[in-house]
Scaffold this motif. Structure first.
Motif, PDB file in Angstrom:
ATOM      1  N   UNK A 167     -10.150  -1.460  -7.005  1.00 42.61           N
ATOM      2  CA  UNK A 167     -10.873  -0.290  -6.524  1.00 42.61           C
ATOM      3  C   UNK A 167      -9.901   0.680  -5.863  1.00 42.61           C
ATOM      4  N   UNK A 168     -10.283   1.960  -5.863  1.00 46.08           N
ATOM      5  CA  UNK A 168      -9.444   3.056  -5.358  1.00 46.08           C
ATOM      6  C   UNK A 168      -8.029   2.965  -5.939  1.00 46.08           C
ATOM      7  N   UNK A 169      -7.895   2.981  -7.273  1.00 41.09           N
ATOM      8  CA  UNK A 169      -6.583   2.779  -7.894  1.00 41.09           C
ATOM      9  C   UNK A 169      -5.653   3.973  -7.699  1.00 41.09           C
ATOM     10  N   UNK A 170      -4.340   3.688  -7.696  1.00 38.58           N
ATOM     11  CA  UNK A 170      -3.356   4.753  -7.573  1.00 38.58           C
ATOM     12  C   UNK A 170      -1.966   4.249  -7.870  1.00 38.58           C
ATOM     13  N   UNK A 171      -1.037   5.167  -8.088  1.00 36.77           N
ATOM     14  CA  UNK A 171       0.339   4.803  -8.415  1.00 36.77           C
ATOM     15  C   UNK A 171       1.001   3.995  -7.310  1.00 36.77           C
ATOM     16  N   UNK A 172       0.517   4.174  -6.081  1.00 33.67           N
ATOM     17  CA  UNK A 172       1.132   3.479  -4.954  1.00 33.67           C
ATOM     18  C   UNK A 172       0.205   2.411  -4.369  1.00 33.67           C
ATOM     19  N   UNK A 173      -0.564   1.745  -5.247  1.00 30.64           N
ATOM     20  CA  UNK A 173      -1.208   0.503  -4.818  1.00 30.64           C
ATOM     21  C   UNK A 173      -0.115  -0.448  -4.341  1.00 30.64           C
ATOM     22  N   UNK A 174      -0.402  -1.236  -3.325  1.00 28.21           N
ATOM     23  CA  UNK A 174       0.540  -2.250  -2.870  1.00 28.21           C
ATOM     24  C   UNK A 174      -0.078  -3.613  -3.142  1.00 28.21           C
ATOM     25  N   UNK A 175       0.688  -4.483  -3.798  1.00 30.27           N
ATOM     26  CA  UNK A 175       0.141  -5.744  -4.277  1.00 30.27           C
ATOM     27  C   UNK A 175       1.141  -6.879  -4.074  1.00 30.27           C
ATOM     28  N   UNK A 176       0.651  -8.086  -4.197  1.00 25.12           N
ATOM     29  CA  UNK A 176       1.461  -9.298  -4.246  1.00 25.12           C
ATOM     30  C   UNK A 176       0.990 -10.104  -5.447  1.00 25.12           C
ATOM     31  N   UNK A 177       1.912 -10.424  -6.333  1.00 32.26           N
ATOM     32  CA  UNK A 177       1.596 -11.198  -7.538  1.00 32.26           C
ATOM     33  C   UNK A 177       0.462 -10.580  -8.346  1.00 32.26           C
ATOM     34  N   UNK A 178       0.483  -9.246  -8.444  1.00 34.18           N
ATOM     35  CA  UNK A 178      -0.453  -8.549  -9.309  1.00 34.18           C
ATOM     36  C   UNK A 178      -1.844  -8.345  -8.748  1.00 34.18           C
ATOM     37  N   UNK A 179      -2.059  -8.668  -7.473  1.00 30.07           N
ATOM     38  CA  UNK A 179      -3.369  -8.457  -6.854  1.00 30.07           C
ATOM     39  C   UNK A 179      -3.216  -7.499  -5.681  1.00 30.07           C
ATOM     40  N   UNK A 180      -4.022  -6.462  -5.711  1.00 31.42           N
ATOM     41  CA  UNK A 180      -3.899  -5.380  -4.747  1.00 31.42           C
ATOM     42  C   UNK A 180      -4.491  -5.762  -3.395  1.00 31.42           C
ATOM     43  N   UNK A 181      -3.766  -5.389  -2.316  1.00 33.37           N
ATOM     44  CA  UNK A 181      -4.312  -5.545  -0.979  1.00 33.37           C
ATOM     45  C   UNK A 181      -4.297  -4.241  -0.194  1.00 33.37           C
ATOM     46  N   UNK A 182      -3.685  -3.196  -0.752  1.00 34.53           N
ATOM     47  CA  UNK A 182      -3.530  -1.941  -0.011  1.00 34.53           C
ATOM     48  C   UNK A 182      -3.572  -0.747  -0.946  1.00 34.53           C
ATOM     49  N   UNK A 183      -4.230   0.316  -0.494  1.00 39.52           N
ATOM     50  CA  UNK A 183      -4.226   1.589  -1.198  1.00 39.52           C
ATOM     51  C   UNK A 183      -3.799   2.697  -0.254  1.00 39.52           C
ATOM     52  N   UNK A 184      -3.173   3.736  -0.806  1.00 40.85           N
ATOM     53  CA  UNK A 184      -2.596   4.812   0.002  1.00 40.85           C
ATOM     54  C   UNK A 184      -3.089   6.169  -0.510  1.00 40.85           C
ATOM     55  N   UNK A 185      -3.387   7.062   0.428  1.00 44.21           N
ATOM     56  CA  UNK A 185      -3.791   8.421   0.078  1.00 44.21           C
ATOM     57  C   UNK A 185      -3.201   9.368   1.111  1.00 44.21           C
ATOM     58  N   UNK A 186      -3.421  10.655   0.916  1.00 41.41           N
ATOM     59  CA  UNK A 186      -2.957  11.611   1.917  1.00 41.41           C
ATOM     60  C   UNK A 186      -3.884  12.808   1.993  1.00 41.41           C
ATOM     61  N   UNK A 187      -3.825  13.476   3.109  1.00 43.04           N
ATOM     62  CA  UNK A 187      -4.616  14.677   3.377  1.00 43.04           C
ATOM     63  C   UNK A 187      -3.692  15.694   4.026  1.00 43.04           C
ATOM     64  N   UNK A 188      -3.588  16.901   3.461  1.00 40.63           N
ATOM     65  CA  UNK A 188      -2.657  17.896   3.980  1.00 40.63           C
ATOM     66  C   UNK A 188      -3.411  19.058   4.609  1.00 40.63           C
ATOM     67  N   UNK A 189      -2.949  19.455   5.773  1.00 39.29           N
ATOM     68  CA  UNK A 189      -3.402  20.680   6.408  1.00 39.29           C
ATOM     69  C   UNK A 189      -2.251  21.692   6.371  1.00 39.29           C
ATOM     70  N   UNK A 190      -2.396  22.812   7.064  1.00 43.16           N
ATOM     71  CA  UNK A 190      -1.411  23.881   6.953  1.00 43.16           C
ATOM     72  C   UNK A 190      -0.030  23.468   7.451  1.00 43.16           C
ATOM     73  N   UNK A 191       0.036  22.865   8.660  1.00 43.09           N
ATOM     74  CA  UNK A 191       1.332  22.542   9.252  1.00 43.09           C
ATOM     75  C   UNK A 191       1.456  21.076   9.644  1.00 43.09           C
ATOM     76  N   UNK A 192       0.593  20.236   9.102  1.00 44.16           N
ATOM     77  CA  UNK A 192       0.659  18.798   9.366  1.00 44.16           C
ATOM     78  C   UNK A 192      -0.083  18.084   8.244  1.00 44.16           C
ATOM     79  N   UNK A 193       0.087  16.786   8.177  1.00 43.53           N
ATOM     80  CA  UNK A 193      -0.601  16.028   7.138  1.00 43.53           C
ATOM     81  C   UNK A 193      -0.826  14.594   7.590  1.00 43.53           C
ATOM     82  N   UNK A 194      -1.706  13.911   6.854  1.00 41.91           N
ATOM     83  CA  UNK A 194      -2.085  12.542   7.173  1.00 41.91           C
ATOM     84  C   UNK A 194      -1.749  11.653   5.989  1.00 41.91           C
ATOM     85  N   UNK A 195      -0.909  10.662   6.203  1.00 41.21           N
ATOM     86  CA  UNK A 195      -0.707   9.584   5.243  1.00 41.21           C
ATOM     87  C   UNK A 195      -1.597   8.437   5.685  1.00 41.21           C
TER      88      UNK A 195
END
Length: 294
Positions: A167-195
């Motif tokens: 679920x929530x697939x992406x190029x930067x899924x983080x996994x161990x032995x082919x099973x995902x435990x972490x997903x990453x996204x980001x949100x950008x504002x004008x002069x700051x952003x959220x990873x």
């Protein structure tokens, strides 16, 4: 050669190496990062609140306040992406979950459905970007280094790359032995952003996968998985407990903090930044109005 001179020449290279390492850290991480990790018990029932909190903090960081790492959990929630919200029966699927006691919200950062509970750790790095640079790969790799580094006491096998069927697939899924435990996204504002990232620290990855799949089965109507929504399949998700023996979400949170203190020179806040509650309430309402609609 005198003893004093020998000692001086002996420690000189070590000091220079420490200075080089410190400079490298400053290049990767901005100075003055603070860590705020509110307790699970203090989390408001409505899942939109921590999302609104991060939006407001991002504005403040853009205005010059020090960067911050926000670590939080929620007892029972589902965050979904804007594409998920446009599925034919999304309102009915969301309402069904709410009747069952699950808080549901559309996530501003994008992505797709992510179930949250006390075993899922959410991590957000709120960082300044005064020059409005766009360095997507570098930013995601920085977050991967944090997630994998915090898992290092238990495993060195964390890898980045999309996991089919997760679920929530992406190029930067983080996994161990082919099973995902972490997903990453980001949100950008004008002069700051959220990873931002979710990490399934303990419990069953399959149970979380099943909840995401049930949402899509209800929300999709006649649509088929693929372009419209992720094809969430069995065997794609797992927790760090299942994959590497991480004993608890609390243990992983402690490792996250230790890693950021060591690698980024971060400091832990004993009290959260003071944000006006009335403004947070207004922003929460605005986010619902803007994103939680057909």
């Amino acid at each position: 050669m005198s003893t004093d001179r020998a000692e001086y020449e002996g420690i000189g290279p070590e000091i220079k190496q420490q200075e080089r390492l410190a400079e490298q850290k400053r290049q990767v991480w901005p100075e003055g990062i603070r860590i705020w990790a509110p307790t699970l018990e203090s989390m408001p029932e409505d899942i939109i609140f921590p999302l609104a909190w991060e939006e407001m903090m991002c504005r403040r960081v853009g205005e010059g306040e020090a960067p911050i790492m926000h670590i939080w959990r929620h007892p029972y929630a589902l965050t979904i992406g804007m594409r998920d919200r446009r599925l034919p029966r999304a309102p009915q699927a969301m309402e069904k979950l709410r009747r069952e006691g699950c808080s549901v919200a559309v996530r501003v950062s994008g992505g797709a459905a992510v179930p949250l509970d006390e075993g899922v750790v959410n991590v957000s790095l709120i960082l300044p970007n005064p020059d409005r640079k766009l360095e997507l790969h570098g930013d995601f790799e920085r977050m991967v280094s944090l997630i994998a580094g915090a898992a290092a006491p238990w495993t060195s096998e964390a890898r980045a790359g999309e996991i089919a069927g997760a679920f929530c697939p992406g190029d930067y899924d983080v996994s161990v032995n082919g099973r995902k435990f972490c997903g990453i996204a980001q949100r950008r504002q004008t002069k700051a952003y959220i990873l931002t990232a979710f990490i399934i620290a303990d419990g069953s990855g399959e149970e979380r996968r099943r909840l995401a799949r049930e949402f899509y089965d209800e929300a999709s109507g006649i649509l088929q998985p693929g372009d419209a929504y992720p094809d969430v399949r069995e065997g794609s998700m797992a927790s760090l407990d299942e994959l590497a023996g991480v004993p608890s979400a609390e243990a992983y949170i402690s490792s996250l903090q230790d890693w950021m203190i060591e690698q980024a020179g971060a400091s832990i806040l004993t009290k959260g930044p003071q944000l006006p509650l009335d403004e947070l309430d207004r922003l929460s309402a605005q986010l619902k109005l803007r994103y939680d609609r057909d």
